[in-house]
Design a protein around this motif. Sequence first.
Motif, short mmCIF file in Angstrom:
data_model
loop_
_atom_site.label_atom_id
_atom_site.label_comp_id
_atom_site.label_asym_id
_atom_site.label_seq_id
_atom_site.Cartn_x
_atom_site.Cartn_y
_atom_site.Cartn_z
N UNK A 124 1.24 0.26 4.80
CA UNK A 124 0.15 0.85 4.17
C UNK A 124 -0.12 2.15 4.17
N UNK A 125 0.60 2.99 5.30
CA UNK A 125 -0.35 4.46 5.22
C UNK A 125 0.92 4.91 5.04
N UNK A 126 2.05 4.90 4.98
CA UNK A 126 2.59 6.06 4.09
C UNK A 126 2.61 5.70 2.56
N UNK A 127 2.35 4.60 2.54
CA UNK A 127 2.06 3.51 0.89
C UNK A 127 1.30 4.81 0.38
N UNK A 128 -0.23 4.56 1.15
CA UNK A 128 -1.40 5.67 0.63
C UNK A 128 -1.06 6.98 0.71
N UNK A 129 -0.28 7.84 1.30
CA UNK A 129 -0.26 8.94 1.32
C UNK A 129 0.85 9.30 0.19
N UNK A 130 1.69 8.25 -0.03
CA UNK A 130 2.74 8.44 -1.03
C UNK A 130 1.92 8.28 -2.56
N UNK A 131 0.91 7.78 -2.86
CA UNK A 131 0.17 7.48 -4.22
C UNK A 131 -0.09 9.04 -4.21
#
Length: 374
Positions: free
Chosen positions: A92-99
């Motif tokens: 979830x962390x890289x996905x949040x940062x990707x946003x």
Amino acid sequence: MSTAASDAIRPPIVAAGDAGRDTFAYCSQQYRVVFGAGTSARLGEESERLGVKRALVLTTPEQQDLGHQLGAGLGDRLAGLFAGARMHTPVEIPNQALNIVESHDIDGLVPIGGGSTVRLGKALSLRTGLPPIAVPTTYAGSEMTPIIGETTNGIKTTQHSQDLVPDTVIHDVDLTVSLPPQISAASGLNAIAPAVEALYAPDANPLTSLMAENGIAALARALPRIIGAPANATARRDALYGAWLCGVCLGAVGMSLHHKLCHVLGGMFDLPHAETHVIVLPHAVTYNAAAAPDAMTPIARALPATNAPQGLFELARRLALPRGLADIGMPEDGIARAAEMAVRCPYANPRPVERGTIQDLIAAAWRGDAPTQH
Ligand code: NAD
């Protein structure tokens, strides 16, 4: 000789035939390293060099203030800061940062921190192709490798891609001074592990062997001094220089039994990364010693010690690091399961990997025994 010259980092002089194979292939990686005290002040200049106009700084929550402080050096190029990096980066962390990357038109990444933050930078780079400028603050060495490790359902898998090597690495010695002495010791001794395995790697070559021996020597010299005087500038410089060289070894040649064991143990029992490496290394080296005698000489010379595995074990004792896997939370009933997993798809190793002897090795590491032949 002037004081400055005698204090300089000195590579050993070793002929090609002594430092690896007579016939070999060496593949260099494309990156720029800016090394020294205070070099993070050059972040703005380095981002300009890469043509970055909107950079996202990445840190852990604990290093958020450092991120703001160094990010200010980016001036107008600073687009934001994401302080969500964490150990074992859940997906979830890289996905949040990707946003954030997508919604803020980010065109460059600046991970500032240890291996976990650098890993977040790599995960984002893999998803976006954006150039990272890594600013490491520990001795993990992840910034020098084309590798990203991810743990899913207790099994660690790794991916390799040249795109994962940061375009620029800023090694600022000053940023490592705040790393607490015990964490410095574990992180630095962990960094030695890939250099040790690089010396008996199937694709070892004179260049990686030179870097490996010099990296081990720099860290072995620096770490005890850091325990005694954490702000010692020369010791901090030597440790970061050693970590850089050892990180290059990890990215340049294949790893063997030690890394397989640590991947299995870390993934299965969620053990702390650096301490697991510190504990297993003397046992893995003992296992391979007779099959890789040419590697034992430079390891022993670098430490320095008369016997390579014993020297590694004694260095960990001097640094007061945990002795056994039991001390860092591995359950005793995990020994047989870990041995079973470790012999499945083994990495190339100088000595054949056999279930019974590997179980003995893990049991000895679990108890914290001094290394003896398995
Ligand atoms: P880390 O990045 O998890 O950092 C540990 C803690 O130390 C964090 O809270 C961080 O904020 C803090 N910290 C970092 N630098 C500090 C400083 N200078 N002063 C004070 N606090 C500081 O720990 P690590 O040991 O650097 O990295 C371990 C991770 O790196 C593991 O997940 C490992 O798998 C990964 N790793 C990957 C590679 C690779 O090639 N892919 C290589 C080595 C390690």
